[in-house]
Design a protein around this motif. Structure first.
Motif, mmCIF file in Angstrom:
data_model
loop_
_atom_site.group_PDB
_atom_site.id
_atom_site.type_symbol
_atom_site.label_atom_id
_atom_site.label_comp_id
_atom_site.label_asym_id
_atom_site.label_seq_id
_atom_site.Cartn_x
_atom_site.Cartn_y
_atom_site.Cartn_z
ATOM 1 N N LEU A 116 0.914 -1.402 0.199
ATOM 2 C CA LEU A 116 -0.424 0.055 0.022
ATOM 3 C C LEU A 116 1.366 0.827 -0.430
ATOM 4 N N GLY A 117 2.177 1.669 0.901
ATOM 5 C CA GLY A 117 3.021 2.081 0.361
ATOM 6 C C GLY A 117 3.504 2.754 -0.884
ATOM 7 N N ARG A 118 3.319 1.786 -1.639
ATOM 8 C CA ARG A 118 3.318 1.965 -2.800
ATOM 9 C C ARG A 118 2.775 2.272 -4.415
ATOM 10 N N ILE A 119 0.942 2.450 -3.394
ATOM 11 C CA ILE A 119 0.354 2.197 -4.312
ATOM 12 C C ILE A 119 -0.670 3.446 -4.114
ATOM 13 N N VAL A 120 -0.045 4.654 -2.632
ATOM 14 C CA VAL A 120 -1.257 5.215 -1.836
ATOM 15 C C VAL A 120 -0.772 6.870 -2.414
ATOM 16 N N THR A 121 0.259 6.918 -3.780
ATOM 17 C CA THR A 121 1.366 8.023 -4.651
ATOM 18 C C THR A 121 0.646 8.270 -5.521
ATOM 19 N N ASN A 122 -0.368 6.973 -6.021
ATOM 20 C CA ASN A 122 -0.828 7.263 -7.311
ATOM 21 C C ASN A 122 -2.689 7.008 -6.853
ATOM 22 N N GLU A 123 -2.864 6.476 -5.502
ATOM 23 C CA GLU A 123 -4.521 5.633 -5.452
ATOM 24 C C GLU A 123 -4.555 6.448 -4.271
ATOM 25 N N ASP A 124 -6.076 6.558 -4.142
ATOM 26 C CA ASP A 124 -6.731 7.073 -2.949
ATOM 27 C C ASP A 124 -6.281 6.020 -2.189
ATOM 28 N N ASP A 125 -5.955 5.439 -0.800
ATOM 29 C CA ASP A 125 -5.959 4.333 0.090
ATOM 30 C C ASP A 125 -6.987 3.607 0.385
ATOM 31 N N GLU A 126 -7.976 3.917 1.342
ATOM 32 C CA GLU A 126 -9.547 3.696 0.688
ATOM 33 C C GLU A 126 -9.743 2.736 -0.653
ATOM 34 N N LYS A 171 -10.196 -16.220 7.799
ATOM 35 C CA LYS A 171 -10.103 -15.210 8.700
ATOM 36 C C LYS A 171 -8.683 -14.409 9.070
ATOM 37 N N ALA A 172 -7.736 -15.127 8.568
ATOM 38 C CA ALA A 172 -6.511 -14.215 8.914
ATOM 39 C C ALA A 172 -6.246 -12.514 8.340
ATOM 40 N N LEU A 173 -7.383 -12.814 7.478
ATOM 41 C CA LEU A 173 -7.301 -11.492 6.387
ATOM 42 C C LEU A 173 -8.002 -10.894 7.609
ATOM 43 N N ASP A 174 -9.211 -11.126 7.835
ATOM 44 C CA ASP A 174 -10.448 -10.751 8.573
ATOM 45 C C ASP A 174 -9.840 -9.916 9.603
ATOM 46 N N GLU A 175 -8.638 -10.329 10.044
ATOM 47 C CA GLU A 175 -8.132 -10.246 11.591
ATOM 48 C C GLU A 175 -7.189 -8.783 11.240
ATOM 49 N N ILE A 176 -6.969 -9.186 10.326
ATOM 50 C CA ILE A 176 -5.567 -7.422 10.193
ATOM 51 C C ILE A 176 -6.657 -6.754 9.945
ATOM 52 N N ALA A 177 -8.015 -6.747 9.097
ATOM 53 C CA ALA A 177 -8.296 -5.488 8.689
ATOM 54 C C ALA A 177 -9.553 -5.226 9.784
ATOM 55 N N HIS A 178 -9.621 -5.988 10.675
ATOM 56 C CA HIS A 178 -10.354 -5.287 11.996
ATOM 57 C C HIS A 178 -9.329 -5.121 12.734
ATOM 58 N N GLU A 179 -8.515 -5.107 13.116
ATOM 59 C CA GLU A 179 -7.442 -4.742 14.102
ATOM 60 C C GLU A 179 -6.457 -3.962 13.961
ATOM 61 N N ASP A 180 -7.100 -3.515 12.180
ATOM 62 C CA ASP A 180 -6.672 -1.778 11.989
ATOM 63 C C ASP A 180 -4.756 -2.272 11.630
ATOM 64 N N ARG A 181 -4.546 -3.104 11.810
ATOM 65 C CA ARG A 181 -3.229 -3.754 11.306
ATOM 66 C C ARG A 181 -3.097 -3.452 9.874
ATOM 67 N N SER A 182 -4.100 -3.766 8.777
ATOM 68 C CA SER A 182 -3.505 -3.140 7.417
ATOM 69 C C SER A 182 -5.096 -3.630 6.463
ATOM 70 N N PRO A 183 -4.977 -2.388 5.606
ATOM 71 C CA PRO A 183 -6.769 -2.833 5.168
ATOM 72 C C PRO A 183 -6.517 -3.648 4.816
ATOM 73 N N VAL A 184 -5.403 -4.527 3.875
ATOM 74 C CA VAL A 184 -5.475 -5.769 2.994
ATOM 75 C C VAL A 184 -6.001 -4.688 1.885
ATOM 76 N N CYS A 185 -4.693 -5.080 0.819
ATOM 77 C CA CYS A 185 -4.775 -4.320 -0.639
ATOM 78 C C CYS A 185 -5.507 -5.425 -1.769
ATOM 79 N N LEU A 186 -5.459 -5.353 -3.033
ATOM 80 C CA LEU A 186 -6.310 -5.988 -3.586
ATOM 81 C C LEU A 186 -4.639 -7.446 -3.962
ATOM 82 N N ALA A 187 -3.512 -7.100 -3.931
ATOM 83 C CA ALA A 187 -2.933 -8.049 -4.513
ATOM 84 C C ALA A 187 -2.426 -9.274 -2.663
ATOM 85 N N THR A 188 -2.408 -8.662 -2.115
ATOM 86 C CA THR A 188 -2.968 -9.309 -0.781
ATOM 87 C C THR A 188 -3.805 -10.088 -0.766
ATOM 88 N N ALA A 189 -4.953 -9.394 -0.588
ATOM 89 C CA ALA A 189 -5.988 -10.927 -1.094
ATOM 90 C C ALA A 189 -6.116 -11.894 -2.092
#
Length: 220
Positions: free
Chosen positions: A89-99, A122-140
């Motif tokens: 996401l650190g690379r993406i958000v220079t060109n795209e809105d984070d959300e 469940k792992a990705l739900d946990e990452i998103a819900h605990e605000d560890r990271s929002p989960v971008c397309l490549a990760t998903a």
């Protein structure tokens, strides 16, 4: 090789939600900008863009990140996956809105869960819900294909193929490239990226993702 279920998943998602592919790859923003500014006006210049910077991003950055997510999933390390996601996401958000970037990742997860109700996300739900990271397309994409049992190579191929086809489809309309020529071009460069990935994957740097923390195991 590209008829793997990872590619089928991405193809199916694109049919349901065309914006997912176009907006989900930040490379498209760069391509659109170059075309609008007149820096890409021909098929030759488009191929120069694919050779660099697109290949560098897809093979040496996104491919490496997908490989690292597979390794973290093998270790059941949620925090490592979250760290990789933040790096992407650190690379993406220079060109795209984070959300906006993260919304596309969530749409892919919803579509994957609908296609395969038995997937354990469940792992990705946990990452998103605990605000560890929002989960971008490549990760998903990487984690869904890991859960599907697809090989890491096939997950990378599917991701690269979707990005290349999206970029060429967009450019072909602006540059008036005939449909059959665009299809041939997509096949040519997807195959070249596969070749480069296979030759370089073992020596690509992974230290960007190294992290060791306690209590970071994936729930089963």
């Amino acid at each position: 090789m590209l008829n793997d279920k990872s590619t089928k998943l991405l193809d199916y998602v694109q049919m349901l939600d065309n914006d997912l592919s176009v907006g989900g790859f930040s490379h498209v923003f760069d391509l659109q900008t170059r075309i609008a500014e007149g820096r890409i006006q021909s098929q030759e210049e488009l191929e120069g863009f694919i050779l660099h910077p697109l290949m560098k991003h897809l093979v040496r950055q996104d491919g490496t990140a997908i490989q690292a997510i597979y390794e973290a999933a093998d270790q059941q390390d949620i925090r490592q996956i979250a760290r990789i996601d933040r790096h992407i996401l650190g690379r993406i958000v220079t060109n795209e809105d984070d959300e906006a970037a993260c919304q596309r990742g969530r749409r892919l997860l919803k579509l994957a869960q609908a296609l395969y109700p038995w997937l354990n996300l469940k792992a990705l739900d946990e990452i998103a819900h605990e605000d560890r990271s929002p989960v971008c397309l490549a990760t998903a994409h990487a984690y869904v294909n890991y859960q599907l049992g697809s090989s890491c190579d096939h997950a990378v191929y599917g991701y690269m193929q979707s990005a290349v086809c999206t970029c060429i489809q967009l450019a072909s309309r602006s540059l008036n490239i005939p449909r059959l020529d665009a299809k041939t071009l997509a096949g040519k460069w997807t195959a070249e990226m596969e070749r480069v990935w296979m030759s370089e994957k073992s020596c690509l740097p992974k230290n960007l993702f190294n992290i060791q923390e306690n209590n970071s195991h994936i729930a089963s």
